[in-house]
Design an enzyme around this catalytic site. Structure first.
Site, short mmCIF file in Angstrom:
data_model
loop_
_atom_site.label_atom_id
_atom_site.label_comp_id
_atom_site.label_asym_id
_atom_site.label_seq_id
_atom_site.Cartn_x
_atom_site.Cartn_y
_atom_site.Cartn_z
N ASP A 11 70.81 11.75 52.55
CA ASP A 11 71.42 11.28 53.79
C ASP A 11 72.76 11.99 53.95
O ASP A 11 73.60 11.97 53.04
CB ASP A 11 71.66 9.77 53.74
CG ASP A 11 70.37 8.97 53.79
OD1 ASP A 11 69.34 9.52 54.23
OD2 ASP A 11 70.39 7.79 53.39
N ASP A 130 61.74 3.44 60.86
CA ASP A 130 62.58 2.48 60.16
C ASP A 130 62.02 1.09 60.42
O ASP A 130 62.18 0.54 61.52
CB ASP A 130 64.03 2.59 60.63
CG ASP A 130 64.65 3.93 60.28
OD1 ASP A 130 64.20 4.56 59.31
OD2 ASP A 130 65.59 4.36 60.99
#
Length: 257
Positions: A11, A130
Site C-alpha cells: 500500500d 473491498d
C-alpha cells in the site's frame, strides 16, 4: 494443476509503503523500490501496489515509482489507484506495469471494466473489491474510497452481485479484500472466500487476514483460491516467502519454487 501464487501487497501513500489495520491508522513500513526488490528476491510470484488515497483524492497513481520498480524487479506486478481512463491505464502499462487494477473507479463507472478489457485484453485487468461483513444484516457489502477513512462510503452493491457484474463486464482476475480481517492476522475469511469462489470463473486472489503459514495453506485448500495476498506478515518479516513456499509444497500444494 496451476501453481498457486504468493502475492505481497504494498500500500503506497505519499511515496512510502504503509500498512493499516482494517484500512485505518496507516503507519510507514518502508520505501517502495527496496521492499519490492526484497520480495522479488525472496520468491514472490508477483506484487500488487495500491496507491490507497488516489481515488479518494481524485488523482492517478504516481508513475515515477512505477518505472523504478519495473527497472528493479523481474516478476510481474500490478498497480492500482485512481485509474479512470484508457489513457491512464496505457501510460502505466507503458511505464512497466504488467497489470492494472481498478476498484473505486469501476464502482463509479462499471463500463470502465469493459472498455479496459476491449483495449488491453482481459488478462491484464484486475478488479479489487473491498468487502465488509455487516453483522446486523448478515451480509457482505462493497465499500468505496477505502484508502481514506473520511471518504469511505458504502455502496448499493452486495459483494456477491458485484463479483458477478465485474465478470460479465470482462475482468481477468478478482482480488477480494476482506475489510474485517485486514491487518489483524487472524486468518483469511474462508467462509466468504468460499462463497465468492462458487461465483467466480476467473482467478480469485484472497486478501486480508494472513498471520501464519497455516493460514495460507487453509485458504488454498478450503477456499480454493488461486493466489493469496498478504502485507503485514511480509513487511514485518513474520513470514519469509521462500520458507512459506517450502512449507506449502510440503503440505502438498502446487507452488512455484
Amino acid at each position: 494443476m496451476l501453481a498457486k501464487r504468493i502475492v505481497p501487497c504494498l500500500d503506497v501513500k505519499d511515496g512510502c509503503v504503509v500498512k493499516g489495520v482494517q484500512f485505518r491508522n496507516h503507519e510507514i513500513v518502508g520505501d517502495i523500490v527496496p521492499l519490492a526488490a526484497r520480495y522479488a528476491a525472496e520468491g514472490a510470484d508477483e506484487l500488487v501496489f495500491y496507491d490507497i488515497t488516489a481515488s479518494a483524492h481524485d488523482r492517478v497513481v504516481d508513475k515515477s515509482w512505477v518505472s523504478r520498480v519495473a527497472e528493479q524487479i523481474d516478476i510481474p506486478f500490478c498497480v492500482a489507484g485512481g485509474i479512470k481512463t484508457i489513457g491512464q491505464a496505457r501510460e502505466l502499462l507503458a511505464f512497466g506495469a504488467d497489470k492494472i487494477s481498478v476498484n473505486s473507479p469501476a464502482l463509479s463507472d462499471p463500463s470502465l471494466i469493459s472498455r479496459l478489457q476491449d483495449e488491453f485484453g482481459r488478462q491484464c485487468i484486475v478488479i479489487g473489491i473491498d468487502s465488509f461483513y455487516d453483522a446486523a444484516s448478515d451480509s457482505y457489502k462493497v465499500k468505496q474510497f477505502t484508502g481514506d477513512e473520511a471518504a469511505t462510503k458504502e455502496t448499493a452493491w452486495y459483494t456477491q452481485d458485484w463479483v458477478e457484474e465485474v465478470q460479465k463486464r470482462g475482468c481477468g482476475e478478482i482480488v477480494l479484500n476482506v475489510m474485517n480481517q485486514d491487518g489483524v492476522r487472524g486468518g483469511y475469511d474462508i467462509k466468504q472466500l468460499s462463497l465468492v469462489r462458487q461465483l467466480c470463473d476467473v482467478p480469485l486472489i484472497a486478501s486480508g487476514g494472513a498471520g501464519t503459514m497455516t493460514h495460507f495453506r487453509d485458504v488454498f485448500i478450503e477456499a480454493k483460491v488461486d493466489a493469496a495476498l498478504a502485507a503485514s506478515v511480509f513487511h514485518k518479516a513474520i513470514i519469509n516467502i521462500g520458507e512459506l513456499k517450502q512449507y506449502l509444497a510440503a503440505e502438498g500444494i502446487a507452488i512455484r519454487q
